[in-house]
Design a protein around this motif. Structure first.
Motif, PDB file in Angstrom:
ATOM      1  N   LEU A  68       0.826  -1.201   0.000  1.00  0.00           N
ATOM      2  CA  LEU A  68       0.000   0.000   0.000  1.00  0.00           C
ATOM      3  C   LEU A  68       0.867   1.260   0.000  1.00  0.00           C
ATOM      4  N   CYS A  69       2.005   1.193   0.692  1.00  0.00           N
ATOM      5  CA  CYS A  69       2.939   2.320   0.662  1.00  0.00           C
ATOM      6  C   CYS A  69       3.511   2.492  -0.743  1.00  0.00           C
ATOM      7  N   GLY A  70       3.686   1.401  -1.457  1.00  0.00           N
ATOM      8  CA  GLY A  70       4.140   1.481  -2.842  1.00  0.00           C
ATOM      9  C   GLY A  70       3.135   2.217  -3.710  1.00  0.00           C
ATOM     10  N   ALA A  71       1.850   1.915  -3.514  1.00  0.00           N
ATOM     11  CA  ALA A  71       0.804   2.612  -4.269  1.00  0.00           C
ATOM     12  C   ALA A  71       0.800   4.101  -3.945  1.00  0.00           C
ATOM     13  N   LEU A  72       1.011   4.435  -2.683  1.00  0.00           N
ATOM     14  CA  LEU A  72       1.065   5.844  -2.289  1.00  0.00           C
ATOM     15  C   LEU A  72       2.294   6.535  -2.879  1.00  0.00           C
ATOM     16  N   SER A  73       3.380   5.797  -3.049  1.00  0.00           N
ATOM     17  CA  SER A  73       4.572   6.365  -3.678  1.00  0.00           C
ATOM     18  C   SER A  73       4.302   6.727  -5.132  1.00  0.00           C
ATOM     19  N   VAL A  74       3.520   5.910  -5.818  1.00  0.00           N
ATOM     20  CA  VAL A  74       3.133   6.227  -7.197  1.00  0.00           C
ATOM     21  C   VAL A  74       2.302   7.509  -7.210  1.00  0.00           C
ATOM     22  N   GLN A  75       1.384   7.651  -6.241  1.00  0.00           N
ATOM     23  CA  GLN A  75       0.601   8.884  -6.134  1.00  0.00           C
ATOM     24  C   GLN A  75       1.501  10.077  -5.849  1.00  0.00           C
ATOM     25  N   LEU A  76       2.517   9.866  -5.032  1.00  0.00           N
ATOM     26  CA  LEU A  76       3.464  10.933  -4.713  1.00  0.00           C
ATOM     27  C   LEU A  76       4.140  11.437  -5.978  1.00  0.00           C
ATOM     28  N   PHE A  77       4.570  10.546  -6.838  1.00  0.00           N
ATOM     29  CA  PHE A  77       5.237  10.976  -8.066  1.00  0.00           C
ATOM     30  C   PHE A  77       4.266  11.660  -9.022  1.00  0.00           C
ATOM     31  N   ALA A  78       3.009  11.273  -8.996  1.00  0.00           N
ATOM     32  CA  ALA A  78       2.003  11.988  -9.786  1.00  0.00           C
ATOM     33  C   ALA A  78       1.872  13.422  -9.283  1.00  0.00           C
ATOM     34  N   ALA A  79       1.906  13.585  -7.965  1.00  0.00           N
ATOM     35  CA  ALA A  79       1.835  14.926  -7.372  1.00  0.00           C
ATOM     36  C   ALA A  79       3.069  15.751  -7.750  1.00  0.00           C
ATOM     37  N   ILE A  80       4.222  15.109  -7.784  1.00  0.00           N
ATOM     38  CA  ILE A  80       5.452  15.808  -8.166  1.00  0.00           C
ATOM     39  C   ILE A  80       5.359  16.285  -9.612  1.00  0.00           C
ATOM     40  N   GLU A  81       4.872  15.420 -10.487  1.00  0.00           N
ATOM     41  CA  GLU A  81       4.717  15.793 -11.893  1.00  0.00           C
ATOM     42  C   GLU A  81       3.766  16.981 -12.026  1.00  0.00           C
ATOM     43  N   TRP A  82       2.656  16.950 -11.265  1.00  0.00           N
ATOM     44  CA  TRP A  82       1.717  18.084 -11.292  1.00  0.00           C
ATOM     45  C   TRP A  82       2.425  19.358 -10.838  1.00  0.00           C
ATOM     46  N   PHE A  83       3.190  19.254  -9.767  1.00  0.00           N
ATOM     47  CA  PHE A  83       3.887  20.418  -9.222  1.00  0.00           C
ATOM     48  C   PHE A  83       4.848  21.013 -10.251  1.00  0.00           C
ATOM     49  N   ILE A  84       5.651  20.174 -10.883  1.00  0.00           N
ATOM     50  CA  ILE A  84       6.604  20.659 -11.881  1.00  0.00           C
ATOM     51  C   ILE A  84       5.857  21.326 -13.035  1.00  0.00           C
ATOM     52  N   GLY A  85       4.773  20.720 -13.473  1.00  0.00           N
ATOM     53  CA  GLY A  85       3.988  21.305 -14.554  1.00  0.00           C
ATOM     54  C   GLY A  85       3.449  22.679 -14.194  1.00  0.00           C
ATOM     55  N   GLN A  86       2.932  22.819 -12.980  1.00  0.00           N
ATOM     56  CA  GLN A  86       2.395  24.103 -12.541  1.00  0.00           C
ATOM     57  C   GLN A  86       3.492  25.162 -12.425  1.00  0.00           C
TER      58      GLN A  86
END
Length: 264
Positions: A68-86
């Protein structure tokens, strides 16, 4: 144009992921401890409640926290990608507001504006939902992006499109879109990151940032693409990732702000 709101929104997303992490870990621990005290005989005729208890008991015995922590890590990288894009989009907006006419834009911005629009138009009928464009709007704005134009409007949103999976190399390439040559030594000046790695040298901290970021990306990719369950993220490792990216985002914000002050 301040990046404060973007940093706050990213921080809030990290808080959400951390809250999910703590809740999942706590739920599993409570479930495993409480299983010894359930009166299953009394629940025999409780219908839905018994079914839920059975499901929770089974889940607590089978679910692995590290999955489950692995799944949350994938979400974390999605958030990072959003941040860089913004950050890229807001940077382009600030640069465009700071010049008097289109030809005064940094060459990297004007060239990548055209390049990314071309890519978006070439994929207009096959792009995923988050990369769909309003073709009419794109052409209306593009028609004003010519030499001598003082009232041009950028298709700034395309700078958040087609971001690669984030690691140290791809992150640096992302910021080349706006003409910023990313300096890891400057990132290493961040005192929080220095404390995180137990360093006082900017250069050594920068090197450790690169190594840690690349390892995080490697672990994330293994979780996302290896389906045999062998790739996992431990609870403490996810905690470290959340802390690291909170500090890294702050340092990125500082470097972008400094850069934009020299461009505008």
């Amino acid at each position: 144009m301040s990046l404060d709101n973007t940093l706050k929104a990213f921080g809030a997303r990290l808080d959400e992921i951390a809250a999910h992490q703590e809740f999942i870990a706590g739920s599993l621990k409570i479930g495993r401890e409480a299983a010894r005290y359930w009166d299953y005989a009394a629940l025999a005729h409780a219908g839905e409640i018994k079914a839920l208890v059975d499901c929770h008991k089974k889940g607590c015995s089978q679910v692995r926290l590290e999955d489950l922590c692995g799944a949350l890590s994938v979400q974390l990288f999605a958030a990072i990608e959003w941040f860089i894009g913004q950050v890229l989009v807001k940077s382009v907006l600030q640069v465009s507001y700071s010049v008097e006419s289109f030809e005064q834009l940094p060459e990297a911005v004007s060239r990548n504006h055209i390049k990314l629009i071309g890519k978006a138009l070439s994929k207009v009928y096959e792009s995923p939902l988050h990369e769909r464009i309003d073709v009419d709007q794109v052409f209306r704005r593009l028609s004003g992006c010519v030499k001598g134009s003082k009232t041009f409007e950028m298709n700034d949103f395309v700078f958040a499109f087609y971001l690669p999976n984030i690691d140290s190399n791809s992150l640096a390439k992302c910021f080349l879109r706006i003409g910023l040559k990313f300096d890891w030594d400057k990132v290493g000046k961040n005192t929080d990151l220095q404390q995180f790695f137990g360093e006082t040298s900017n250069r050594k901290t920068g090197k450790k940032i690169i190594a840690f970021l690349n390892q995080c990306a490697k672990d994330r990719n293994a979780v996302a693409h290896r389906g045999d369950g062998s790739a996992t993220i431990q609870f403490d490792d996810l905690t470290k990732q959340l802390t690291f990216f909170r500090y890294l985002s702050s340092s990125i914000g500082e470097q972008i702000t400094t850069y934009l002050a020299t461009v505008g």
